[in-house]
Design a protein around this motif. Structure first.
Motif, PDB file in Angstrom:
ATOM      1  N   VAL A   1      70.267   3.374  35.587  1.00 38.06           N
ATOM      2  CA  VAL A   1      71.513   2.641  35.377  1.00 38.06           C
ATOM      3  C   VAL A   1      71.612   2.222  33.917  1.00 38.06           C
ATOM      4  O   VAL A   1      70.624   1.828  33.304  1.00 38.06           O
ATOM      5  CB  VAL A   1      71.559   1.403  36.289  1.00 38.06           C
ATOM      6  CG1 VAL A   1      72.798   0.577  36.032  1.00 38.06           C
ATOM      7  CG2 VAL A   1      71.482   1.826  37.749  1.00 38.06           C
ATOM      8  N   GLY A   2      72.781   2.327  33.346  1.00 36.99           N
ATOM      9  CA  GLY A   2      72.994   1.914  31.972  1.00 36.99           C
ATOM     10  C   GLY A   2      74.449   2.051  31.585  1.00 36.99           C
ATOM     11  O   GLY A   2      75.280   2.497  32.379  1.00 36.99           O
ATOM     12  N   ARG A   3      74.741   1.680  30.357  1.00 40.47           N
ATOM     13  CA  ARG A   3      76.103   1.769  29.848  1.00 40.47           C
ATOM     14  C   ARG A   3      76.271   3.081  29.100  1.00 40.47           C
ATOM     15  O   ARG A   3      75.530   3.367  28.161  1.00 40.47           O
ATOM     16  CB  ARG A   3      76.368   0.592  28.923  1.00 40.47           C
ATOM     17  CG  ARG A   3      77.782   0.565  28.429  1.00 40.47           C
ATOM     18  CD  ARG A   3      78.050  -0.685  27.634  1.00 40.47           C
ATOM     19  NE  ARG A   3      79.379  -0.582  27.036  1.00 40.47           N
ATOM     20  CZ  ARG A   3      79.748  -1.231  25.979  1.00 40.47           C
ATOM     21  NH1 ARG A   3      78.906  -2.057  25.379  1.00 40.47           N
ATOM     22  NH2 ARG A   3      80.952  -1.081  25.490  1.00 40.47           N
ATOM     23  N   THR A  25      77.660   5.796  26.537  1.00 41.98           N
ATOM     24  CA  THR A  25      78.201   5.809  25.185  1.00 41.98           C
ATOM     25  C   THR A  25      78.506   7.257  24.829  1.00 41.98           C
ATOM     26  O   THR A  25      78.312   8.165  25.651  1.00 41.98           O
ATOM     27  CB  THR A  25      77.195   5.238  24.163  1.00 41.98           C
ATOM     28  OG1 THR A  25      76.059   6.119  24.071  1.00 41.98           O
ATOM     29  CG2 THR A  25      76.728   3.838  24.554  1.00 41.98           C
ATOM     30  N   ARG A  26      78.940   7.506  23.598  1.00 40.40           N
ATOM     31  CA  ARG A  26      79.198   8.884  23.171  1.00 40.40           C
ATOM     32  C   ARG A  26      77.921   9.705  23.121  1.00 40.40           C
ATOM     33  O   ARG A  26      77.971  10.918  23.238  1.00 40.40           O
ATOM     34  CB  ARG A  26      79.832   8.901  21.786  1.00 40.40           C
ATOM     35  CG  ARG A  26      81.242   8.430  21.761  1.00 40.40           C
ATOM     36  CD  ARG A  26      81.870   8.535  20.405  1.00 40.40           C
ATOM     37  NE  ARG A  26      80.877   8.813  19.364  1.00 40.40           N
ATOM     38  CZ  ARG A  26      81.133   9.005  18.097  1.00 40.40           C
ATOM     39  NH1 ARG A  26      82.369   8.939  17.685  1.00 40.40           N
ATOM     40  NH2 ARG A  26      80.196   9.232  17.229  1.00 40.40           N
ATOM     41  N   LYS A  27      76.760   9.073  22.951  1.00 39.90           N
ATOM     42  CA  LYS A  27      75.501   9.798  22.804  1.00 39.90           C
ATOM     43  C   LYS A  27      74.558   9.667  23.991  1.00 39.90           C
ATOM     44  O   LYS A  27      73.558  10.371  24.061  1.00 39.90           O
ATOM     45  CB  LYS A  27      74.797   9.339  21.538  1.00 39.90           C
ATOM     46  CG  LYS A  27      75.612   9.661  20.306  1.00 39.90           C
ATOM     47  CD  LYS A  27      74.785   9.575  19.072  1.00 39.90           C
ATOM     48  CE  LYS A  27      75.671   9.898  17.890  1.00 39.90           C
ATOM     49  NZ  LYS A  27      75.123  10.895  17.033  1.00 39.90           N
ATOM     50  N   ASP A  28      74.844   8.757  24.906  1.00 39.01           N
ATOM     51  CA  ASP A  28      73.987   8.535  26.068  1.00 39.01           C
ATOM     52  C   ASP A  28      74.841   8.369  27.319  1.00 39.01           C
ATOM     53  O   ASP A  28      75.785   7.576  27.319  1.00 39.01           O
ATOM     54  CB  ASP A  28      73.153   7.261  25.884  1.00 39.01           C
ATOM     55  CG  ASP A  28      72.129   7.392  24.783  1.00 39.01           C
ATOM     56  OD1 ASP A  28      71.059   7.957  25.062  1.00 39.01           O
ATOM     57  OD2 ASP A  28      72.390   6.938  23.651  1.00 39.01           O
ATOM     58  N   VAL A  29      74.501   9.118  28.367  1.00 41.01           N
ATOM     59  CA  VAL A  29      75.172   8.954  29.659  1.00 41.01           C
ATOM     60  C   VAL A  29      74.114   8.678  30.718  1.00 41.01           C
ATOM     61  O   VAL A  29      72.979   9.145  30.626  1.00 41.01           O
ATOM     62  CB  VAL A  29      76.029  10.187  30.054  1.00 41.01           C
ATOM     63  CG1 VAL A  29      77.187  10.365  29.095  1.00 41.01           C
ATOM     64  CG2 VAL A  29      75.204  11.435  30.129  1.00 41.01           C
ATOM     65  N   HIS A  30      74.481   7.902  31.713  1.00 37.89           N
ATOM     66  CA  HIS A  30      73.559   7.483  32.765  1.00 37.89           C
ATOM     67  C   HIS A  30      74.065   7.968  34.113  1.00 37.89           C
ATOM     68  O   HIS A  30      75.250   7.846  34.410  1.00 37.89           O
ATOM     69  CB  HIS A  30      73.419   5.962  32.763  1.00 37.89           C
ATOM     70  CG  HIS A  30      72.862   5.442  31.486  1.00 37.89           C
ATOM     71  ND1 HIS A  30      73.623   5.291  30.354  1.00 37.89           N
ATOM     72  CD2 HIS A  30      71.613   5.085  31.158  1.00 37.89           C
ATOM     73  CE1 HIS A  30      72.854   4.832  29.379  1.00 37.89           C
ATOM     74  NE2 HIS A  30      71.639   4.707  29.837  1.00 37.89           N
TER      75      HIS A  30
END
Length: 62
Positions: free
Chosen positions: A15-17, A19-24
């Motif tokens: 689980v996380g937020r 962003t343009r560089k990270d997806v959860h």
């Protein structure tokens, strides 16, 4: 999420937020196999857009 051509993104199991560089994936448990696995991102139509493997073929792109 839409990626620009040649963009890089890191995919996380937990689980996380996003962003343009990270997806959860917001999954409660791990889905990646530490000894080897393949990530296969697909577009909205289900068409394979890339594949990256690790393990015996560590870092090999298809």
């Amino acid at each position: 999420m839409t990626l620009a051509p040649r963009a890089t993104v890191r995919v996380h199991t937990g689980v996380g937020r996003d962003t343009r560089k990270d997806v959860h994936q917001d999954r409660p448990s791990y889905v990646w196999n530490n000894s080897g696995d393949t990530a296969t991102p697909r577009n909205d139509c289900g068409r394979l857009v890339d594949a990256v493997s690790w393990g015996h073929d560590r870092g090999h792109r298809h």
